[in-house]
Design a protein around this motif. Structure first.
Motif, PDB file in Angstrom:
ATOM      1  N   THR A 187       3.212   4.454  -1.198  1.00  0.00           N
ATOM      2  CA  THR A 187       2.370   4.720  -0.614  1.00  0.00           C
ATOM      3  C   THR A 187       3.302   6.146  -0.437  1.00  0.00           C
ATOM      4  O   THR A 187       2.371   7.102   0.627  1.00  0.00           O
ATOM      5  N   THR A 188       4.688   6.373  -0.233  1.00  0.00           N
ATOM      6  CA  THR A 188       4.997   7.418   0.616  1.00  0.00           C
ATOM      7  C   THR A 188       5.547   8.759  -0.344  1.00  0.00           C
ATOM      8  O   THR A 188       5.129   9.798  -0.166  1.00  0.00           O
ATOM      9  N   GLY A 407      -2.224  -2.411  -0.748  1.00  0.00           N
ATOM     10  CA  GLY A 407      -2.503  -0.966  -0.671  1.00  0.00           C
ATOM     11  C   GLY A 407      -3.668  -0.600  -1.375  1.00  0.00           C
ATOM     12  O   GLY A 407      -4.182   0.136  -0.676  1.00  0.00           O
ATOM     13  N   LYS A 425      -3.834   3.604   0.119  1.00  0.00           N
ATOM     14  CA  LYS A 425      -2.830   4.661  -0.432  1.00  0.00           C
ATOM     15  C   LYS A 425      -3.166   6.167  -1.215  1.00  0.00           C
ATOM     16  O   LYS A 425      -4.659   6.404  -1.602  1.00  0.00           O
ATOM     17  N   TYR A 436       1.547  12.022  -7.611  1.00  0.00           N
ATOM     18  CA  TYR A 436       1.875  11.807  -5.546  1.00  0.00           C
ATOM     19  C   TYR A 436       1.644  12.949  -5.094  1.00  0.00           C
ATOM     20  O   TYR A 436       2.508  13.833  -5.418  1.00  0.00           O
TER      21      TYR A 436
END
Length: 539
Positions: A187-188, A407, A425, A436
């Motif tokens: 998610t980051t 997620g 996400k 990402y």
């Protein structure tokens, strides 16, 4: 079958057992095919044993991290099983990674040995990697015919690795020992290594085999068009094929004409691919398509499969195409549509044997939800990872009492078909790869003129989604789109590179002042709709 039956899914305790069993059962059968050059399972087993001894002589042993940064080739397969034979841990690297990305993962994982190709692009990248990690041992594998084996002097040639080696006995492992570190941004966007154990990967391999009703030693042939460093291909192509003692036809890179020529030449029975590849096949004239009648299963994964892509592929080839769902943290396959039942349109399929899918409220106010209720997709099963490499807090966030919180948002119907609605996400699924936004944004922030940056995924008819970047400049600063693109080219790989870069006066923010990707996405969609209306009016 429930997750309590997981022990029955394990054909052995270690992944190298798969190869050893195939060598015993089918030693004279073709194992690998690269452009018509064939290695039998016995030859493959001998090369793995020799490479394993070569690695042992270099100091590789239980717990060592051995990286594979290779396109699809025999050296990938040999390096993979050779490392596991020593109870080392394989770390997966995309050969398109920049030097910065390779160094970042190598540092986090503690990779001390890395298999790479001698392709000129990778030689140049590895020069910078070695500058930053001088202690990294590099094993060069010959793929560049034009170079005639001219590798950097500080590399160890694969031929030298096995030249003085003898056969090396396998180091015993248990099912719960780490086998592969498969990096994902989660998610980051900060890379995290999902620890996939021998048991995780063996179980998922067997789950897929049972779901597809595939019998070992049934003369299967698999086209390895997906890169084996991708977890989808690792399990559904490499491990499943070795479990079946099937022939693996290796394609180092994808181009639709090469894929179709390979299908015509080898008449495969199994094909795993992302929707982009099936869409590319649909773009070829029907009369130019090879015979697909030998296919026992065509599987789509890595990104949502558009209905029209599936319908056109099945109509044009006469072959069933089924969609599955998975994620890195589940080794990766969780669900798949059956190959022997009518398709459930727009569904990602039913849970694999030994897997339980639950839908939980995203606000955590309630437990499992009922049929038709939308919430977070959660998974239990023997394929669920052990955790993230040296990240206990991230592990605790996604693994709760054996339940993997994916997620992703979706629902189950009364028959257990999984339908995906959205993603919590912001990962961009581009041709089956995770891109990402934060990685793109951080690279943009390194440009001295950039004050704010947002990257997001927008629909792409060919790739499913593609990354797009939006920036606001510092007061008085100047920058051009071409200059920003040149800046990113040094920091991002080709998959991550935004399709468009747009300089705006300001980017949207939330009420508390945070940059809002959601609001920007809505703004861009509204602008696209207005532009489409304008084109209609003009016409």
């Amino acid at each position: 079958m429930t997750s309590g039956d997981s022990d029955s899914l394990l054909p052995g305790t270690g992944l190298s057992d798969l190869l050893d069993a195939a060598v015993r059962r089918a030693g004279d059968r073709a194992a690998l095919d690269l452009a018509g050059h064939v290695w039998t399972y016995r030859e493959l087993g001998d090369l793995v044993a020799q490479a394993s001894d070569g690695l042992r002589r270099m100091g590789v042993g239980p717990g060592s991290r051995v990286g594979l940064c290779l396109p699809n080739s025999p050296w990938y397969v040999i390096g993979f099983f050779a490392a596991l034979r020593l109870s080392a841990i394989v770390v997966q690297f995309n050969p398109l990674y920049t030097a910065r990305e390779i160094v970042q993962i190598a540092r986090d994982s503690g990779t001390d040995t890395l298999f790479v190709s001698d392709l000129s692009m990778q030689v140049a990248t590895m020069a910078e990697v070695r500058r930053q990690r001088p202690g990294l041992a590099i094993i060069g594998c010959p793929l560049d015919v034009a170079s005639a084996g001219a590798m950097p002097s500080d590399w160890r040639d694969f031929g030298a690795l096995i030249a003085e080696a003898s056969t090396c006995p396998a180091v015993p492992v248990t099912a719960d020992m780490p086998a592969v570190l498969q990096y994902t941004g989660g998610t980051t966007g900060v890379p995290k290594g999902a620890v996939l154990t021998h048991g995780n990967l063996l179980a998922n391999c067997e789950q897929i085999r049972l779901h597809l009703h595939l019998e070992p030693d049934a003369d299967h042939r698999t086209v390895a068009v997906l890169p084996l460093f991708h977890v989808f291909a690792l399990t559904t192509v490499l491990l499943l094929s070795v479990r079946l003692a099937a022939q693996i036809v290796l394609l180092p890179r994808f181009d639709v004409d090469g894929l179709l020529r390979t299908i015509a030449r080898t008449r495969p029975t199994l094909l795993s691919a992302v929707p982009t590849i099936y869409g590319a096949v649909n773009g070829v004239a029907v009369e130019q398509l090879p015979d697909f009648s030998t296919m026992a299963a065509c599987i789509s994964g890595g990104a949502p499969l558009p209905f029209d892509v599936r319908e056109a592929f099945e109509r044009r080839t006469g072959t069933r195409l089924v969609e599955g769902y998975g994620l890195t943290e589940a080794s990766p396959v969780v669900a798949c549509n059956p190959v022997d039942a009518p398709p459930c349109d727009h569904s990602a399929g039913i849970a694999l044997p030994g897997t339980r899918i639950e839908i939980h409220a995203t606000d955590e106010a309630r437990g499992p939800l009922g049929p038709g209720e939308i919430g977070e997709v959660c998974v239990r099963g023997p394929q669920v990872m052990r955790g993230y490499w040296q990240q206990p807090e991230e592990t605790a966030r996604v693994l709760q009492d054996g339940l993997l919180r994916t997620g992703d948002v979706g629902y189950l119907d009364a028959e257990g078909h999984l339908f995906l609605v959205d993603r919590i996400k912001d990962v961009i699924l581009c041709s089956g790869y995770n891109v990402y936004p934060r990685m793109i944004e951080e690279a943009l922030y390194e440009h001295p003129a950039v004050a704010e940056a947002i990257a997001l995924g927008l629909p792409d008819a060919y790739r499913g989604e593609s990354p797009h970047a939006f920036v606001a400049l510092r007061p008085g600063a100047e920058a051009s789109v071409a200059g920003l693109r040149a800046h990113l080219a040094e920091r991002l790989n080709k998959i991550e590179m935004p399709v468009t870069i747009e300089i705006r006066a300001a980017l949207p923010r939330t009420a508390v002042g945070k940059l809002s990707r959601k609001d920007l996405r809505e703004t861009v969609r509204a602008e696209a709709a207005r532009a489409a209306d304008l084109r209609v009016d003009v016409a």
